[in-house]
Write a protein that holds these residues in place. Sequence first.
Motif, mmCIF file in Angstrom:
data_model
loop_
_atom_site.group_PDB
_atom_site.id
_atom_site.type_symbol
_atom_site.label_atom_id
_atom_site.label_comp_id
_atom_site.label_asym_id
_atom_site.label_seq_id
_atom_site.Cartn_x
_atom_site.Cartn_y
_atom_site.Cartn_z
ATOM 1 N N THR A 1 17.684 30.706 29.834
ATOM 2 C CA THR A 1 18.717 30.612 28.626
ATOM 3 C C THR A 1 18.683 29.492 27.902
ATOM 4 O OG1 THR A 1 20.123 32.156 29.919
ATOM 5 C CG2 THR A 1 21.158 31.048 28.105
ATOM 6 N N LEU A 2 18.579 28.329 28.586
ATOM 7 C CA LEU A 2 18.289 27.104 27.776
ATOM 8 C C LEU A 2 17.188 26.986 26.896
ATOM 9 C CD1 LEU A 2 20.131 24.653 27.464
ATOM 10 C CD2 LEU A 2 18.984 23.561 29.502
ATOM 11 N N VAL A 3 16.076 27.491 27.533
ATOM 12 C CA VAL A 3 14.856 27.488 26.903
ATOM 13 C C VAL A 3 14.861 27.994 25.622
ATOM 14 C CG1 VAL A 3 12.347 28.496 27.017
ATOM 15 C CG2 VAL A 3 13.240 27.052 28.855
ATOM 16 N N LYS A 4 15.524 29.398 25.739
ATOM 17 C CA LYS A 4 15.738 30.327 24.492
ATOM 18 C C LYS A 4 16.548 29.592 23.441
ATOM 19 C CE LYS A 4 15.075 34.757 26.720
ATOM 20 N NZ LYS A 4 15.419 35.976 27.211
ATOM 21 N N ILE A 5 17.549 29.034 23.924
ATOM 22 C CA ILE A 5 18.410 28.114 22.944
ATOM 23 C C ILE A 5 17.778 27.098 22.234
ATOM 24 C CG2 ILE A 5 20.619 26.718 22.449
ATOM 25 C CD1 ILE A 5 21.927 28.538 24.841
ATOM 26 N N LEU A 6 17.256 26.568 23.029
ATOM 27 C CA LEU A 6 16.407 25.146 22.381
ATOM 28 C C LEU A 6 15.305 25.629 21.618
ATOM 29 C CD1 LEU A 6 16.029 22.866 25.478
ATOM 30 C CD2 LEU A 6 17.390 22.397 23.265
ATOM 31 N N GLU A 33 13.721 19.756 32.487
ATOM 32 C CA GLU A 33 12.818 18.929 33.121
ATOM 33 C C GLU A 33 13.411 19.125 34.598
ATOM 34 O OE1 GLU A 33 9.755 18.318 32.635
ATOM 35 O OE2 GLU A 33 10.239 19.037 30.534
ATOM 36 N N ASP A 34 14.580 19.079 34.819
ATOM 37 C CA ASP A 34 15.310 18.739 36.224
ATOM 38 C C ASP A 34 15.126 20.157 37.102
ATOM 39 O OD1 ASP A 34 15.599 16.253 35.916
ATOM 40 O OD2 ASP A 34 17.867 16.220 35.420
ATOM 41 N N TRP A 35 15.403 21.436 36.345
ATOM 42 C CA TRP A 35 15.583 22.555 36.721
ATOM 43 C C TRP A 35 14.102 23.473 36.774
ATOM 44 C CZ3 TRP A 35 20.364 24.560 33.244
ATOM 45 C CH2 TRP A 35 21.428 23.979 34.001
ATOM 46 N N ARG A 36 13.317 22.795 36.012
ATOM 47 C CA ARG A 36 11.924 23.470 36.125
ATOM 48 C C ARG A 36 11.559 24.172 37.410
ATOM 49 N NH1 ARG A 36 8.575 23.840 31.976
ATOM 50 N NH2 ARG A 36 9.554 21.772 30.967
ATOM 51 N N ASP A 37 11.577 23.236 38.382
ATOM 52 C CA ASP A 37 10.968 23.897 39.965
ATOM 53 C C ASP A 37 12.286 24.448 40.810
ATOM 54 O OD1 ASP A 37 8.733 23.038 39.217
ATOM 55 O OD2 ASP A 37 9.014 20.937 39.821
ATOM 56 N N ASP A 38 13.489 24.543 40.435
ATOM 57 C CA ASP A 38 14.478 25.040 41.052
ATOM 58 C C ASP A 38 14.655 26.566 40.888
ATOM 59 O OD1 ASP A 38 16.654 25.652 42.683
ATOM 60 O OD2 ASP A 38 18.066 24.147 41.798
ATOM 61 N N PRO A 39 14.380 27.534 42.108
ATOM 62 C CA PRO A 39 14.380 28.836 41.856
ATOM 63 C C PRO A 39 15.850 29.383 41.634
ATOM 64 C CG PRO A 39 13.852 28.409 44.047
ATOM 65 C CD PRO A 39 13.858 27.053 43.357
ATOM 66 N N HIS A 40 16.803 28.551 41.902
ATOM 67 C CA HIS A 40 18.277 29.194 41.953
ATOM 68 C C HIS A 40 18.864 28.949 40.314
ATOM 69 C CE1 HIS A 40 18.518 29.494 46.252
ATOM 70 N NE2 HIS A 40 18.126 28.214 46.443
ATOM 71 N N ASN A 41 18.061 28.221 39.586
ATOM 72 C CA ASN A 41 18.408 28.013 38.085
ATOM 73 C C ASN A 41 17.605 28.664 37.353
ATOM 74 O OD1 ASN A 41 20.576 26.493 38.881
ATOM 75 N ND2 ASN A 41 19.360 24.524 39.008
ATOM 76 N N ARG A 54 20.126 17.555 22.068
ATOM 77 C CA ARG A 54 19.078 18.325 22.483
ATOM 78 C C ARG A 54 18.062 17.466 23.780
ATOM 79 N NH1 ARG A 54 16.402 22.342 20.077
ATOM 80 N NH2 ARG A 54 17.237 23.224 18.061
ATOM 81 N N GLN A 55 18.059 16.174 23.327
ATOM 82 C CA GLN A 55 17.539 15.632 24.359
ATOM 83 C C GLN A 55 18.072 15.731 25.913
ATOM 84 O OE1 GLN A 55 17.273 11.407 22.934
ATOM 85 N NE2 GLN A 55 15.686 11.955 21.352
ATOM 86 N N TYR A 56 19.401 15.686 25.816
ATOM 87 C CA TYR A 56 20.193 15.798 27.271
ATOM 88 C C TYR A 56 19.641 17.066 27.616
ATOM 89 C CZ TYR A 56 23.925 16.844 30.153
ATOM 90 O OH TYR A 56 24.828 17.342 31.144
ATOM 91 N N TYR A 57 19.735 18.234 27.015
ATOM 92 C CA TYR A 57 19.406 19.621 27.515
ATOM 93 C C TYR A 57 17.932 19.448 27.698
ATOM 94 C CZ TYR A 57 24.058 20.750 26.265
ATOM 95 O OH TYR A 57 25.370 21.114 26.212
ATOM 96 N N GLU A 58 16.886 18.962 27.163
ATOM 97 C CA GLU A 58 15.670 19.136 27.589
ATOM 98 C C GLU A 58 15.311 18.176 28.725
ATOM 99 O OE1 GLU A 58 13.741 17.420 23.910
ATOM 100 O OE2 GLU A 58 13.887 19.410 22.988
ATOM 101 N N SER A 59 16.217 17.179 28.922
ATOM 102 C CA SER A 59 16.067 16.498 30.267
ATOM 103 C C SER A 59 16.627 17.324 31.369
ATOM 104 C CB SER A 59 16.839 15.229 30.249
ATOM 105 O OG SER A 59 18.146 15.392 30.304
#
Length: 186
Positions: free
Chosen positions: A74-79, A60-68, A52-57
């Motif tokens: 999907t990851l937000v919904k799963i978490l 954080e890395d993907w939050r500002d990237d418009p390509h992801n 869970r901590q890995y996916y939450e990190s």
Amino acid sequence: MNPKPIVSIKHGDVRVHSRWPLILIGIGKILKALGLIIVAFYILRFLNDEGRQYYESILEDWRDDPHNHILYGTLVKILAVPEGTLRGLRIGLLVYAGLYSTEGIGLLFDKPWAEWMTVITTAGFIPLEVYEVLFHPTWVKAGLLIFNILALVYICFRLRWRGQVKKMQHHLLEAAASAPPQPVGP
């Protein structure tokens, strides 16, 4: 595997049918089972704290990237799914994987019980698949629905052919039993 093809009898004519469609259906069932097992093991990574901590990190890395944005959503919904629900989902996925692998292996070995099992389970899921295609259409869902309907029809025909062969064997045994004994000797 049993290399004998199945036969059908229609108006006294015997037709031999190939097993390749049955083999394709069996392989398809096994591939579905493998896909479910892979998803179940990925869910396992969401159930422990390190995962869970890995996916939450990653979030954080993907939050500002418009390509992801799709992967991020999907990851937000799963978490957001509670752990108890994920555990239940994982168990359900493994149960269905067991069902599909049992059907697939039985079909590859040309077992009649696997054909009946496939007919029952496939027919049970077709209404759900029709609903999904009507209200959430994708080409993949439509393709799977068509594949499952064709598989269901083919296996129903195979079961009918098996019944015809059994009926013919039963009539031949009755005829042999009621025939007068043949004299033995010169």
